[in-house]
Scaffold this motif. Sequence first.
Motif, short mmCIF file in Angstrom:
data_model
loop_
_atom_site.label_atom_id
_atom_site.label_comp_id
_atom_site.label_asym_id
_atom_site.label_seq_id
_atom_site.Cartn_x
_atom_site.Cartn_y
_atom_site.Cartn_z
N CYS A 179 7.76 -1.64 -7.43
CA CYS A 179 8.07 -2.06 -6.06
C CYS A 179 6.81 -2.59 -5.37
N ALA A 180 5.67 -1.93 -5.63
CA ALA A 180 4.42 -2.37 -5.01
C ALA A 180 4.07 -3.79 -5.46
N GLY A 181 4.21 -4.03 -6.76
CA GLY A 181 3.84 -5.35 -7.29
C GLY A 181 4.70 -6.47 -6.76
N LEU A 182 5.86 -6.13 -6.25
CA LEU A 182 6.78 -7.15 -5.74
C LEU A 182 6.20 -7.90 -4.54
N PHE A 183 5.45 -7.20 -3.68
CA PHE A 183 5.04 -7.81 -2.42
C PHE A 183 3.89 -8.82 -2.56
N PRO A 184 2.82 -8.52 -3.31
CA PRO A 184 1.83 -9.59 -3.55
C PRO A 184 2.44 -10.77 -4.29
N PHE A 185 3.39 -10.48 -5.15
CA PHE A 185 4.06 -11.55 -5.90
C PHE A 185 4.76 -12.51 -4.95
N VAL A 228 0.84 -1.20 0.00
CA VAL A 228 0.00 0.00 0.00
C VAL A 228 0.88 1.26 0.00
N PHE A 229 1.99 1.21 0.72
CA PHE A 229 2.90 2.36 0.77
C PHE A 229 3.42 2.70 -0.63
N TRP A 230 3.88 1.69 -1.36
CA TRP A 230 4.47 1.97 -2.68
C TRP A 230 3.41 2.36 -3.70
N VAL A 231 2.22 1.78 -3.61
CA VAL A 231 1.15 2.22 -4.51
C VAL A 231 0.85 3.69 -4.28
N GLY A 232 0.84 4.09 -3.01
CA GLY A 232 0.60 5.50 -2.68
C GLY A 232 1.68 6.40 -3.25
N ILE A 233 2.93 5.97 -3.16
CA ILE A 233 4.03 6.77 -3.70
C ILE A 233 3.84 7.01 -5.20
N GLY A 234 3.30 6.01 -5.86
CA GLY A 234 3.12 6.12 -7.30
C GLY A 234 2.04 7.10 -7.73
#
Length: 457
Positions: A122-128, A81-87
């Motif tokens: 970076c966000a996509g990395l974590f669900p992956f 959620v943090f990285w999605v927000g940064i984007g």
Amino acid sequence: MEVSPLREQLIEGNKTFHDITEEICRPVLGKPTKAWWAIFLVAASALGLGVVCIGYQIAVGIGTWGLNRTIGWAFDITNFVFWVGIGHAGTLISAILLLFRQKWRTSINRSAEAMTIFAVMCAGLFPFIHMGRPWLAFFVFPYPNQRGSLWVNFRSPLLWDVFAIGTYFTISLVFWYVGLIPDIASVRDRAKGKIRKFIYGLLSLGWDGSNRTWLRYESLCLVLAGLSTPLVLSVHSVVSFDFATSVIPGWHTTIFPPYFVAGAIFSGFAMVLTLLIITRKALNIEHYITINHLEAMCKVIILTGSMVGLAYGTEFFIAWYSGNEYERFAFINRATGNYAWAYWTMVSCNVIFPQLFWIKAVRRNVPAMFVLSIIVNIGMWFERFVIIMISLSKDFLPSSWANYSPTFIEVGTLIGSFGLFFTCFILFARVLPVVAMAEVKAVLGFGRKSVQGGAHD
């Protein structure tokens, strides 16, 4: 022609069109500086740590995380959620400010767009990683298969995430690349060496600078801006549904979509501010990314930070006013429970410290801006940690209450994601123009009587 004294120059240093082209292309065509190498090595080292940690947890399994039966989501979703927000800020600056004809965006939009791309990666990395078996990640896509009843659940907000973020990433990537084409052509025309000329020539897609080409380029940019604008608002709204559609106290609230969007823009602008302060110094482009640009971003941070503070207060008020004892307990527990330190870190960083930006001397002091931008990002990371982890730690049944602490692997993965982000950004600054030359030339005369010398090239 008389110019209003209220109009400050967007580009300082009495630059000509030729100066802009030469000075922005110089970091791309010249040799990397010692400062560039120093930043790159630090970022690459962090990325290396992340690669080792990710490789280990894929080999051993996500049992290497500190999760337990009660807290099934913690560091991974917090980071996602943090990285999605940064984007968020990148597309906001590119699309919405373009549609509103905000001239000050031209010096910063290119870096902000690049930041969006890298942050979403970076966000996509974590669900992956969280899938446990990432080599089966293609299962999340609805395509004809022979797996029988094993099919994606279209009613799940987690699947909506796949489509929302995938669409956002694709549009943002196309918008970024299209905006780069005229500037890549300028680099192509100055590049020496066959390989470099060939690569930039290929990427410039045969740009010839004719009136017809410019007309099509402007039209396409407006279309992409129109497509991107609703995505800025929808992506983090969809992410907030991951929590709002559940029944967990502290999550089940209708305020989450606007709350998440405001927070995302808040953290995104803080990250853009951090990056641009470093970039303008490292590449010696302080005449193009001026103190006025940084101050404008500080004003956006004040606005969105105030919205976030209002959301925090509203949450508490609604928990009290609803009469729901579980909601009341959840919020009182955030402020006074075992993890109260995390809650008050969040409030201090997101509500109290940003108020310093009301002071003009702070908004025009680069070291102060740099420190405050980092504080905001720390606060926004803790916001997600507070919402996710504290809410899960004490739910309806006291018998299931549990605590959580991250393992070295989780912390190393978080550091690695920062390494990935900064490594990508530093490489971008080395091989592509970080300032949109064509757009900056269009606003060069703002606040000036005339633009002297040089020609468009």
